[in-house]
Design a protein around this motif. Structure first.
Motif, PDB file in Angstrom:
ATOM      1  N   VAL A 159      -7.739   2.754  -5.965  1.00  0.00           N
ATOM      2  CA  VAL A 159      -8.285   2.247  -7.229  1.00  0.00           C
ATOM      3  C   VAL A 159      -7.354   1.192  -7.811  1.00  0.00           C
ATOM      4  O   VAL A 159      -7.785   0.122  -8.261  1.00  0.00           O
ATOM      5  CB  VAL A 159      -8.492   3.395  -8.237  1.00  0.00           C
ATOM      6  CG1 VAL A 159      -8.844   2.854  -9.613  1.00  0.00           C
ATOM      7  CG2 VAL A 159      -9.586   4.335  -7.738  1.00  0.00           C
ATOM      8  N   GLU A 160      -6.049   1.468  -7.811  1.00  0.00           N
ATOM      9  CA  GLU A 160      -5.065   0.544  -8.363  1.00  0.00           C
ATOM     10  C   GLU A 160      -5.087  -0.798  -7.625  1.00  0.00           C
ATOM     11  O   GLU A 160      -4.947  -1.856  -8.225  1.00  0.00           O
ATOM     12  CB  GLU A 160      -3.667   1.170  -8.268  1.00  0.00           C
ATOM     13  CG  GLU A 160      -2.548   0.341  -8.824  1.00  0.00           C
ATOM     14  CD  GLU A 160      -2.479   0.361 -10.346  1.00  0.00           C
ATOM     15  OE1 GLU A 160      -1.762  -0.481 -10.909  1.00  0.00           O
ATOM     16  OE2 GLU A 160      -3.147   1.211 -10.972  1.00  0.00           O
ATOM     17  N   GLU A 180       4.051   5.748  -5.557  1.00  0.00           N
ATOM     18  CA  GLU A 180       4.139   5.814  -7.017  1.00  0.00           C
ATOM     19  C   GLU A 180       3.053   6.693  -7.615  1.00  0.00           C
ATOM     20  O   GLU A 180       3.291   7.413  -8.587  1.00  0.00           O
ATOM     21  CB  GLU A 180       4.050   4.411  -7.596  1.00  0.00           C
ATOM     22  CG  GLU A 180       5.274   3.562  -7.332  1.00  0.00           C
ATOM     23  CD  GLU A 180       5.177   2.191  -7.971  1.00  0.00           C
ATOM     24  OE1 GLU A 180       6.235   1.562  -8.125  1.00  0.00           O
ATOM     25  OE2 GLU A 180       4.064   1.752  -8.298  1.00  0.00           O
ATOM     26  N   LEU A 181       1.860   6.635  -7.059  1.00  0.00           N
ATOM     27  CA  LEU A 181       0.724   7.354  -7.646  1.00  0.00           C
ATOM     28  C   LEU A 181       0.499   8.729  -7.029  1.00  0.00           C
ATOM     29  O   LEU A 181      -0.157   9.578  -7.636  1.00  0.00           O
ATOM     30  CB  LEU A 181      -0.549   6.509  -7.510  1.00  0.00           C
ATOM     31  CG  LEU A 181      -0.492   5.167  -8.256  1.00  0.00           C
ATOM     32  CD1 LEU A 181      -1.676   4.294  -7.888  1.00  0.00           C
ATOM     33  CD2 LEU A 181      -0.455   5.404  -9.761  1.00  0.00           C
ATOM     34  N   GLY A 182       1.016   8.947  -5.822  1.00  0.00           N
ATOM     35  CA  GLY A 182       0.927  10.262  -5.204  1.00  0.00           C
ATOM     36  C   GLY A 182      -0.420  10.634  -4.630  1.00  0.00           C
ATOM     37  O   GLY A 182      -0.595  11.737  -4.121  1.00  0.00           O
ATOM     38  N   GLN A 183      -1.367   9.715  -4.712  1.00  0.00           N
ATOM     39  CA  GLN A 183      -2.714   9.974  -4.213  1.00  0.00           C
ATOM     40  C   GLN A 183      -3.241   8.713  -3.546  1.00  0.00           C
ATOM     41  O   GLN A 183      -3.154   7.624  -4.122  1.00  0.00           O
ATOM     42  CB  GLN A 183      -3.672  10.354  -5.360  1.00  0.00           C
ATOM     43  CG  GLN A 183      -3.287  11.597  -6.133  1.00  0.00           C
ATOM     44  CD  GLN A 183      -3.775  12.867  -5.462  1.00  0.00           C
ATOM     45  OE1 GLN A 183      -4.567  12.811  -4.528  1.00  0.00           O
ATOM     46  NE2 GLN A 183      -3.308  14.006  -5.950  1.00  0.00           N
ATOM     47  N   ILE A 184      -3.811   8.849  -2.350  1.00  0.00           N
ATOM     48  CA  ILE A 184      -4.416   7.694  -1.695  1.00  0.00           C
ATOM     49  C   ILE A 184      -5.589   7.177  -2.513  1.00  0.00           C
ATOM     50  O   ILE A 184      -5.787   5.961  -2.647  1.00  0.00           O
ATOM     51  CB  ILE A 184      -4.847   8.052  -0.262  1.00  0.00           C
ATOM     52  CG1 ILE A 184      -3.604   8.136   0.634  1.00  0.00           C
ATOM     53  CG2 ILE A 184      -5.834   7.032   0.300  1.00  0.00           C
ATOM     54  CD1 ILE A 184      -3.888   8.493   2.068  1.00  0.00           C
ATOM     55  N   ALA A 234      -8.618   1.824   3.911  1.00  0.00           N
ATOM     56  CA  ALA A 234      -7.669   0.728   4.131  1.00  0.00           C
ATOM     57  C   ALA A 234      -6.242   1.178   3.840  1.00  0.00           C
ATOM     58  O   ALA A 234      -5.304   0.816   4.557  1.00  0.00           O
ATOM     59  CB  ALA A 234      -8.037  -0.459   3.253  1.00  0.00           C
ATOM     60  N   VAL A 235      -6.082   1.976   2.773  1.00  0.00           N
ATOM     61  CA  VAL A 235      -4.754   2.498   2.447  1.00  0.00           C
ATOM     62  C   VAL A 235      -4.286   3.455   3.532  1.00  0.00           C
ATOM     63  O   VAL A 235      -3.143   3.384   4.005  1.00  0.00           O
ATOM     64  CB  VAL A 235      -4.768   3.206   1.076  1.00  0.00           C
ATOM     65  CG1 VAL A 235      -3.387   3.784   0.757  1.00  0.00           C
ATOM     66  CG2 VAL A 235      -5.203   2.254  -0.022  1.00  0.00           C
ATOM     67  N   THR A 236      -5.173   4.368   3.934  1.00  0.00           N
ATOM     68  CA  THR A 236      -4.821   5.349   4.965  1.00  0.00           C
ATOM     69  C   THR A 236      -4.407   4.660   6.260  1.00  0.00           C
ATOM     70  O   THR A 236      -3.404   5.019   6.883  1.00  0.00           O
ATOM     71  CB  THR A 236      -6.015   6.279   5.229  1.00  0.00           C
ATOM     72  OG1 THR A 236      -6.369   6.956   4.016  1.00  0.00           O
ATOM     73  CG2 THR A 236      -5.674   7.309   6.291  1.00  0.00           C
ATOM     74  N   TYR A 279       0.838  -1.196   0.000  1.00  0.00           N
ATOM     75  CA  TYR A 279       0.000   0.000   0.000  1.00  0.00           C
ATOM     76  C   TYR A 279       0.878   1.254   0.000  1.00  0.00           C
ATOM     77  O   TYR A 279       0.556   2.260  -0.651  1.00  0.00           O
ATOM     78  CB  TYR A 279      -0.918   0.005   1.218  1.00  0.00           C
ATOM     79  CG  TYR A 279      -1.994  -1.075   1.210  1.00  0.00           C
ATOM     80  CD1 TYR A 279      -2.019  -2.062   0.227  1.00  0.00           C
ATOM     81  CD2 TYR A 279      -2.977  -1.103   2.195  1.00  0.00           C
ATOM     82  CE1 TYR A 279      -2.987  -3.058   0.233  1.00  0.00           C
ATOM     83  CE2 TYR A 279      -3.967  -2.090   2.203  1.00  0.00           C
ATOM     84  CZ  TYR A 279      -3.953  -3.066   1.219  1.00  0.00           C
ATOM     85  OH  TYR A 279      -4.923  -4.052   1.223  1.00  0.00           O
ATOM     86  N   PHE A 280       1.979   1.194   0.728  1.00  0.00           N
ATOM     87  CA  PHE A 280       2.915   2.325   0.753  1.00  0.00           C
ATOM     88  C   PHE A 280       3.511   2.563  -0.634  1.00  0.00           C
ATOM     89  O   PHE A 280       3.562   3.712  -1.109  1.00  0.00           O
ATOM     90  CB  PHE A 280       4.029   2.049   1.760  1.00  0.00           C
ATOM     91  CG  PHE A 280       5.243   2.922   1.582  1.00  0.00           C
ATOM     92  CD1 PHE A 280       5.214   4.265   1.929  1.00  0.00           C
ATOM     93  CD2 PHE A 280       6.421   2.400   1.052  1.00  0.00           C
ATOM     94  CE1 PHE A 280       6.338   5.072   1.747  1.00  0.00           C
ATOM     95  CE2 PHE A 280       7.536   3.190   0.864  1.00  0.00           C
ATOM     96  CZ  PHE A 280       7.495   4.534   1.221  1.00  0.00           C
ATOM     97  N   VAL A 281       3.958   1.500  -1.302  1.00  0.00           N
ATOM     98  CA  VAL A 281       4.554   1.636  -2.633  1.00  0.00           C
ATOM     99  C   VAL A 281       3.543   2.197  -3.628  1.00  0.00           C
ATOM    100  O   VAL A 281       3.860   3.093  -4.420  1.00  0.00           O
ATOM    101  CB  VAL A 281       5.114   0.282  -3.128  1.00  0.00           C
ATOM    102  CG1 VAL A 281       5.469   0.353  -4.605  1.00  0.00           C
ATOM    103  CG2 VAL A 281       6.342  -0.110  -2.317  1.00  0.00           C
ATOM    104  N   ALA A 282       2.328   1.691  -3.602  1.00  0.00           N
ATOM    105  CA  ALA A 282       1.297   2.183  -4.527  1.00  0.00           C
ATOM    106  C   ALA A 282       1.035   3.660  -4.311  1.00  0.00           C
ATOM    107  O   ALA A 282       0.920   4.436  -5.266  1.00  0.00           O
ATOM    108  CB  ALA A 282       0.016   1.383  -4.352  1.00  0.00           C
ATOM    109  N   THR A 283       0.956   4.089  -3.061  1.00  0.00           N
ATOM    110  CA  THR A 283       0.705   5.501  -2.754  1.00  0.00           C
ATOM    111  C   THR A 283       1.891   6.360  -3.159  1.00  0.00           C
ATOM    112  O   THR A 283       1.730   7.452  -3.708  1.00  0.00           O
ATOM    113  CB  THR A 283       0.409   5.673  -1.253  1.00  0.00           C
ATOM    114  OG1 THR A 283      -0.681   4.841  -0.885  1.00  0.00           O
ATOM    115  CG2 THR A 283       0.068   7.120  -0.926  1.00  0.00           C
TER     116      THR A 283
END
Length: 314
Positions: free
Chosen positions: A24-25, A15-19, A32-34, A9-13
């Motif tokens: 969505v990814e 890379e994308l810069g937005q929770i 859950a990400v937060t 979840y940390f890597v996805a955030t």
């Protein structure tokens, strides 16, 4: 306790810069990400992100932690697809590949192939697609890894391994990011940085012409890093594949990506060989490795894989 889920979840955030985009990814909720990022920061007692209205910006500690996260997730993926060394496959294998493939796709796979087949002597050659096609038909190369969507010689058999989506690249400060949706029409007056390596310009021209439009090309360059730096600094926009995307330029400036409304084809990477000559035993082992790596249901991307796992890391 640090978990693989938190790292993904940390890597996805990061890379994308937005929770919201990370959620969505990953096909999960934003909460859950937060929660995962908050628990991760508490667990390691380090602030990884600065929160702002424009998104999530990595702190210096966050940038350093991201490289460790990549390393951990890569090792977990390798362990989950581990193949025991095969002494049965021995001999030479002449492999041709294009610039993009060698730079952004092959290195890790070559390492794993050499570990899986210690008796296999892989000889790698970097060249362009036309030279690869000629080399396959005259026997100089046993097999190739290239952009299969560009292969046009009927004597060449091609098999796609992975399809990498193409997205719009923008500086993180670009006003277009405020729009709910974007298409090629919205980019007509934007300075466009055109990548030329590996026939990237020809591929771009095809989908722009299919939409009956033409980009406002400000610069043509064969350097992916030049594109990245120019876009990140706000000097233009580009449309490139996720395979070559990195969220920061060499100068440390951030890029964002946006999925366009228009039909933009994926960048297809795969294998190619001569139809007439077929595959040698060593080339078959090479092909089988990629089939297992990408067609096995266990193998997924680092950010999307294991959404419902939370294995503790010791």
């Amino acid at each position: 306790m640090l978990t693989l889920r938190q790292l993904r979840y940390f890597v996805a955030t990061a890379e994308l810069g937005q929770i919201s985009q990370a959620a969505v990814e990953l096909s999960i909720s934003q909460s859950a990400v937060t929660t995962a990022i908050r628990d991760l920061e508490r667990g390691i007692e380090v602030e990884l992100f600065r929160r702002s209205p424009s998104g999530m910006e990595l702190t210096p500690s966050g940038r350093e932690f991201l490289f460790h996260a990549y390393d951990i997730l890569q090792k977990v993926e390798e362990a989950s697809t581990l193949r025991l060394p095969s002494a049965a496959i021995e001999g030479h294998l002449s492999v041709a590949a294009t610039y993009t493939v060698i730079g952004y796709f092959l290195p890790n796979h070559l390492h794993r192939l050499r570990r899986s087949y210690p008796g296999l002597d892989i000889r790698l050659h970097e060249t362009d697609r036309q030279s690869i096609e000629a080399g396959l038909t005259d026997g100089r190369f046993d097999i190739a890894v290239l952009l299969t969507s560009n292969v046009n010689d009927l004597r060449i058999a091609a098999e796609r391994v992975v399809a990498s989506p193409r997205r719009l690249w923008l500086t993180s400060r670009h006003p277009l990011l405020k729009r709910d949706s974007l298409g090629l029409q919205d980019l007509l007056h934007e300075p466009y940085i055109m990548l030329t390596v590996d026939e990237a310009e020809e591929s771009s021209v095809r989908y722009w012409r299919a939409a009956q439009m033409e980009p406002n090309v400000a610069l043509r360059t064969s350097s992916v890093e030049a594109v990245r730096s120019l876009v990140a600094s706000g000097q233009g926009v580009a449309i490139l594949s996720d395979m070559v995307y990195r969220p920061w330029s060499l100068e440390g400036q951030r890029l964002e990506t946006v999925v366009l409304n228009d039909q933009v084809p994926t960048m297809d990477v795969g294998l190619a060989w001569s139809r007439e000559s077929g595959l040698t035993r060593t080339a078959e082992a090479f092909r089988d490795y990629f089939r297992q790596a990408y067609q096995s249901p266990r193998v997924r991307s680092l950010t999307a894989a294991g959404r419902d796992s939370a294995l503790p890391l010791t």
